[in-house]
Scaffold this motif. Structure first.
Motif, PDB file in Angstrom:
ATOM      1  N   LYS A 106       0.828  -1.206   0.000  1.00 57.55           N
ATOM      2  CA  LYS A 106       0.000   0.000   0.000  1.00 57.55           C
ATOM      3  C   LYS A 106       0.870   1.268   0.000  1.00 57.55           C
ATOM      4  O   LYS A 106       0.482   2.310  -0.526  1.00 57.55           O
ATOM      5  N   GLN A 107       2.035   1.155   0.602  1.00 56.22           N
ATOM      6  CA  GLN A 107       2.922   2.330   0.706  1.00 56.22           C
ATOM      7  C   GLN A 107       3.396   2.815  -0.663  1.00 56.22           C
ATOM      8  O   GLN A 107       3.729   3.982  -0.823  1.00 56.22           O
ATOM      9  N   GLU A 108       3.456   1.896  -1.642  1.00 47.83           N
ATOM     10  CA  GLU A 108       3.878   2.304  -2.983  1.00 47.83           C
ATOM     11  C   GLU A 108       2.856   3.281  -3.569  1.00 47.83           C
ATOM     12  O   GLU A 108       3.221   4.274  -4.191  1.00 47.83           O
ATOM     13  N   GLU A 113       0.731   5.034  -1.709  1.00 51.11           N
ATOM     14  CA  GLU A 113       0.709   6.224  -0.841  1.00 51.11           C
ATOM     15  C   GLU A 113       1.856   7.172  -1.184  1.00 51.11           C
ATOM     16  O   GLU A 113       1.686   8.385  -1.158  1.00 51.11           O
ATOM     17  N   LEU A 114       3.012   6.598  -1.511  1.00 51.23           N
ATOM     18  CA  LEU A 114       4.137   7.455  -1.886  1.00 51.23           C
ATOM     19  C   LEU A 114       3.812   8.243  -3.154  1.00 51.23           C
ATOM     20  O   LEU A 114       4.103   9.435  -3.254  1.00 51.23           O
ATOM     21  N   CYS A 115       3.160   7.569  -4.104  1.00 47.99           N
ATOM     22  CA  CYS A 115       2.746   8.257  -5.337  1.00 47.99           C
ATOM     23  C   CYS A 115       1.792   9.402  -5.014  1.00 47.99           C
ATOM     24  O   CYS A 115       1.923  10.497  -5.566  1.00 47.99           O
ATOM     25  N   LYS A 116       0.845   9.121  -4.111  1.00 46.41           N
ATOM     26  CA  LYS A 116      -0.123  10.163  -3.747  1.00 46.41           C
ATOM     27  C   LYS A 116       0.582  11.351  -3.106  1.00 46.41           C
ATOM     28  O   LYS A 116       0.260  12.493  -3.384  1.00 46.41           O
ATOM     29  N   THR A 117       1.545  11.055  -2.206  1.00 51.96           N
ATOM     30  CA  THR A 117       2.231  12.164  -1.529  1.00 51.96           C
ATOM     31  C   THR A 117       3.068  12.973  -2.514  1.00 51.96           C
ATOM     32  O   THR A 117       3.346  14.140  -2.282  1.00 51.96           O
ATOM     33  N   GLU A 119       3.812   4.277 -12.764  1.00 47.59           N
ATOM     34  CA  GLU A 119       4.997   4.149 -11.913  1.00 47.59           C
ATOM     35  C   GLU A 119       5.008   2.843 -11.110  1.00 47.59           C
ATOM     36  O   GLU A 119       5.992   2.115 -11.092  1.00 47.59           O
ATOM     37  N   VAL A 120       3.883   2.569 -10.455  1.00 43.34           N
ATOM     38  CA  VAL A 120       3.862   1.418  -9.525  1.00 43.34           C
ATOM     39  C   VAL A 120       3.689   0.087 -10.253  1.00 43.34           C
ATOM     40  O   VAL A 120       4.380  -0.888  -9.938  1.00 43.34           O
ATOM     41  N   GLY A 140       7.226  -0.281 -12.030  1.00 41.82           N
ATOM     42  CA  GLY A 140       7.642  -0.933 -10.785  1.00 41.82           C
ATOM     43  C   GLY A 140       7.594  -2.446 -10.825  1.00 41.82           C
ATOM     44  O   GLY A 140       8.356  -3.107 -10.131  1.00 41.82           O
ATOM     45  N   LYS A 141       6.700  -2.987 -11.628  1.00 42.49           N
ATOM     46  CA  LYS A 141       6.569  -4.455 -11.629  1.00 42.49           C
ATOM     47  C   LYS A 141       7.060  -5.059 -12.949  1.00 42.49           C
ATOM     48  O   LYS A 141       6.777  -6.227 -13.236  1.00 42.49           O
TER      49      LYS A 141
END
Lengths: 260, 264
Positions: free
Chosen positions: A150-152, A154-158, A169-170, A174-175
């Motif tokens: 979930k932090q991946e 959340e980091l995008c949101k921030t 990105e994620v 990312g994958k």
């Protein structure tokens, strides 16, 4: 010595190699002593294996199978990626989930329908393979997406990313390394299917055709030798895909090292 | 006493309530953070949000950062806009970074989100990396960094994004004495980098948080009432406990820490 029987025990590379060599020797000895007239002995299989590798018949058939497998895997991964990426959009989620469920369908029951839909044997084999592989690829990739930390997100949101930027990105970037891992894990399934599919249209040859022929004449020695070839090619691909993944995505190797 | 004035409101939390099903987690949260102006100093704001473990600090952290919507109430910024995800710089407890990007690329992604840095992203990253002693780590992946390096990379990433607010979740958790000093100095450095820079530190480490703050908000539960609320707001400037080195030895500081402990 005790460590090799200890849960989570860590052994040196040297011990591992010695252990594997010993296990192979024991297996060969058991095989040699227990095989009777019907089951070929390891020595006979080794001779057949050596002869097989030098025959034009085998090499031609091997290339036919490899070409078909690689083509099917390429098409399958493209289809998988399209549906897996789209699965985060509610409209396409149900389609992706339906594809996942399609792995319960048997190819044998669909041969007639695919024969009607395709124009020749080559197309029939390819479409059957793709149809068989895609549900397994999609299952693996959807599981990767579901298990994203979930932090991946959340980091995008921030960082102020919108939903499309987050998807790119994620999931897409990312994958990307996971695509190779999925190919590696599911190559076995493709390889398993090829021998079955090739039996449907034997005019073009292939490893499956060879296996059927040898089985028909009870040439068990060559069947086992052929199995050995299939096994070694599988291992080779496993290694190659792992190597390519680590070369293209260095972080995947670091992640593996941290995990171990 | 250090002279300063508190000017415009930078952040205002109004009537924040959060509940899951019938369980009230947060109740009537109200506070505001004002711009502190000091002569000849670029003085940002450092606010500590202190509370026991499990009281709802992380939920309030997520609401303040716009990552979670409260059941009712609003968090407004100085432009009178309700906070949304992306408005605040957020540094999570485990300093999460994209594992598939090198430090440099992660920082570049953040810098590209900041219009002010357009065309000078590379120079700014290099400047920050030099300031935060991270120049040699730019080509590395997060897995190759130590905890302290990850933390600095996370802070730079959020600073490059350009937000005036920086929310930090338990920044002192699990640090040894040496690292603790480095991190507090780093946060003080960030807080004095810009007049509007506002750090909101969510922590249960009372001594370290209070030592670098100008305001303390205590999150706790009140007798007979469900859910956590802001029980007390302590103005450390009023008590002459803000912006001082070696404050931890002062009697007033020790008394304030005891007061906070009693309140929890």
């Amino acid at each position: 010595m005790k460590k090799i029987f200890l849960p989570f025990g860590k052994i040196s590379k040297q011990t591992l190699i010695i252990m594997i060599v010993l296990q192979v020797i024991v297996t060969l000895l058991v095989w040699q002593t227990t095989s009777d007239g019907l089951i070929p002995k390891p020595g006979n299989v080794a001779t057949a294996f050596g002869q097989l590798l030098t025959t034009k018949l085998f090499i031609d058939n091997m290339f036919v199978s490899l070409a078909l497998t690689l083509k099917a895997m390429l098409y399958s991964i493209i289809i998988t990626l399209v549906f897996a990426y789209l699965s985060v959009i509610p409209f396409f989620k149900s389609i992706a989930q339906l594809i996942v469920k399609c792995r319960y369908l048997t190819l044998t029951g669909l041969i007639f329908i695919f024969t009607l839909l395709t124009k020749d044997g080559s197309e029939l084999k390819l479409s059957l393979l793709v149809f068989g592989i895609v549900p397994f690829f999609t299952t693996s990739f959807l599981s990767v997406i579901i298990n994203i930390d979930k932090q991946e997100y959340e980091l995008c949101k921030t960082l102020g990313y919108n939903n499309w930027q987050t998807l790119y990105e994620v999931i897409i970037v990312g994958k990307a390394d996971q695509v190779f891992e999925i190919l590696r894990q599911n190559f076995a399934i493709s390889w398993l299917m090829i021998t079955m599919v090739e039996g449907l249209s034997m005019s073009e040859g292939g490893i499956g055709t060879l296996l059927i022929k040898y089985n028909k004449y009870n040439d068990i020695t060559n069947v086992v030798a052929l199995q050995l070839v299939l096994f070694l090619i599988g291992l080779c691909f496993d290694w190659l895909l792992g190597l390519t993944r680590h070369w293209l995505f260095p972080h995947s190797k670091l992640k593996q090292e941290v995990a171990s | 006493m250090t002279t300063c004035i508190k000017k415009e409101i930078l952040l205002k939390a109004e009537n924040i309530n959060l509940s899951y099903d019938d369980k009230i987690i947060l109740r009537d949260i109200n506070f505001c953070i004002k711009d502190i102006v000091r002569m000849d100093v670029k003085q940002g704001q450092v606010v500590s949000l202190i509370g026991r473990s499990g009281i709802g600090k992380t939920q309030l952290f997520k609401i303040l950062s716009g990552l979670q919507k409260p059941t009712s109430g609003t968090v407004k910024l100085h432009n009178n806009q309700t906070v949304k995800a992306g408005d605040m710089g957020v540094i999570f407890q485990n300093y999460y970074l994209f594992e598939w990007r090198t430090v440099y690329y992660s920082l570049l992604l953040a810098a590209k989100q900041n219009d002010v840095l357009k065309g000078k992203e590379k120079e700014t990253i290099e400047q920050y990396a030099a300031d935060f002693n991270l120049k040699d780590e730019l080509k590395k992946y997060p897995q190759q960094l130590s905890g302290g390096q990850r933390q600095r990379a996370s802070i730079i990433q959020q600073l490059l994004k350009g937000s005036d607010f920086l929310l930090l979740d338990e920044p002192f958790s699990g640090l040894d004495v040496c690292m603790l000093d480095k991190v507090t100095n780093l946060l003080l450095q960030v807080s004095t980098s810009d007049e509007l820079k506002t750090l909101i530190i969510v922590s249960h480490d009372i001594i370290t948080s209070v030592a670098i703050s100008d305001t303390v908000l205590i999150l706790g539960s009140e007798n007979g009432k469900p859910g956590a609320t802001i029980k007390k707001e302590i103005d450390l400037i009023e008590r002459d406990l803000a912006w001082k080195k070696d404050i931890k030895q002062e009697k007033a500081f020790i008394e304030t820490v005891e007061e906070i402990k009693d309140c929890l």
